[in-house]
Design a protein around this motif. Sequence first.
Motif, PDB file in Angstrom:
ATOM      1  N   GLU A 197      -9.923 -34.444   5.239  1.00 44.56           N
ATOM      2  CA  GLU A 197     -11.358 -34.138   5.237  1.00 44.56           C
ATOM      3  C   GLU A 197     -11.952 -34.316   6.632  1.00 44.56           C
ATOM      4  OE1 GLU A 197     -13.074 -36.615   2.194  1.00 44.56           O
ATOM      5  OE2 GLU A 197     -12.105 -35.471   0.579  1.00 44.56           O
ATOM      6  N   LYS A 198     -11.591 -35.384   7.301  1.00 44.82           N
ATOM      7  CA  LYS A 198     -12.138 -35.685   8.625  1.00 44.82           C
ATOM      8  C   LYS A 198     -11.812 -34.589   9.636  1.00 44.82           C
ATOM      9  CE  LYS A 198     -12.130 -39.290  12.179  1.00 44.82           C
ATOM     10  NZ  LYS A 198     -11.676 -40.639  12.520  1.00 44.82           N
ATOM     11  N   TYR A 199     -10.600 -34.041   9.556  1.00 51.65           N
ATOM     12  CA  TYR A 199     -10.157 -33.042  10.523  1.00 51.65           C
ATOM     13  C   TYR A 199     -10.026 -31.642   9.920  1.00 51.65           C
ATOM     14  CZ  TYR A 199      -9.451 -37.004  13.562  1.00 51.65           C
ATOM     15  OH  TYR A 199      -9.653 -38.126  14.317  1.00 51.65           O
ATOM     16  N   ASN A 200     -10.676 -31.419   8.790  1.00 49.00           N
ATOM     17  CA  ASN A 200     -10.688 -30.099   8.139  1.00 49.00           C
ATOM     18  C   ASN A 200      -9.287 -29.524   7.954  1.00 49.00           C
ATOM     19  OD1 ASN A 200     -13.567 -29.931   7.968  1.00 49.00           O
ATOM     20  ND2 ASN A 200     -13.576 -29.509  10.166  1.00 49.00           N
ATOM     21  N   GLY A 201      -8.329 -30.386   7.618  1.00 53.65           N
ATOM     22  CA  GLY A 201      -6.963 -29.945   7.375  1.00 53.65           C
ATOM     23  C   GLY A 201      -6.217 -29.506   8.627  1.00 53.65           C
ATOM     24  N   GLN A 202      -6.805 -29.717   9.791  1.00 53.96           N
ATOM     25  CA  GLN A 202      -6.198 -29.318  11.062  1.00 53.96           C
ATOM     26  C   GLN A 202      -5.549 -30.524  11.741  1.00 53.96           C
ATOM     27  OE1 GLN A 202      -6.416 -25.951  12.106  1.00 53.96           O
ATOM     28  NE2 GLN A 202      -7.142 -25.826   9.996  1.00 53.96           N
ATOM     29  N   GLY A 203      -4.760 -30.261  12.761  1.00 52.56           N
ATOM     30  CA  GLY A 203      -4.211 -31.325  13.591  1.00 52.56           C
ATOM     31  C   GLY A 203      -5.248 -31.812  14.583  1.00 52.56           C
TER      32      GLY A 203
END
Length: 191
Positions: free
Chosen positions: A169-175
């Motif tokens: 959630e914090k990184y929108n599913g991104q690295g």
Amino acid sequence: MLVEQVRSLHSYKAISTRRCSKYGWENTATAVVDAQNSGFPDKSFSHVTLNFAMHIIPDPQAVLRDTMRIPKPGGTLAFSVWHKDSQGWGPDLRSCFKALPFDAPMPDRVPMKFQIRSLPHIIPVYTAEDYLESYAMMKSWMVYTYWSEESKEKARGMLDGHILKHLREKYNGQGWDLSSTIVLATCQKPL
């Protein structure tokens, strides 16, 4: 608790073994030992490394004595620690812990003991799972050092899932990248 610590030790050995394979380090072995007294024979290795651990070992002087004993003459000793002002994995683990529905403390400043030469260091984190695997030891250290038995019990069986969900959630599913400062020390044993 002991079972979880033993499981973690096997996990660290597996991570080290994968790194040896990934980077093509030939004739390399990994071991999980007490760095304060490894039990290895004198003058038995060409290279000795201790990565990101000196700052949490109770007796760093014992580690230095042992690690200077085991390289062959002309062998190399290297160790790294996080700089005392480094952020790295801390903010993400802190935000995961703060989002828990129970008391899950983490110190404002993680204890650091060394400062020799510092270098900027960017660590790419590809997924929440990558973060959790890479920093499992730090998670365990924080939980076992700072949490109450009640909080440990509440976290049993759910903490890893919580961390994964929180970071996705914090990184929108991104690295994302972890920006750190590391302290690197190397020396060569006299011939």
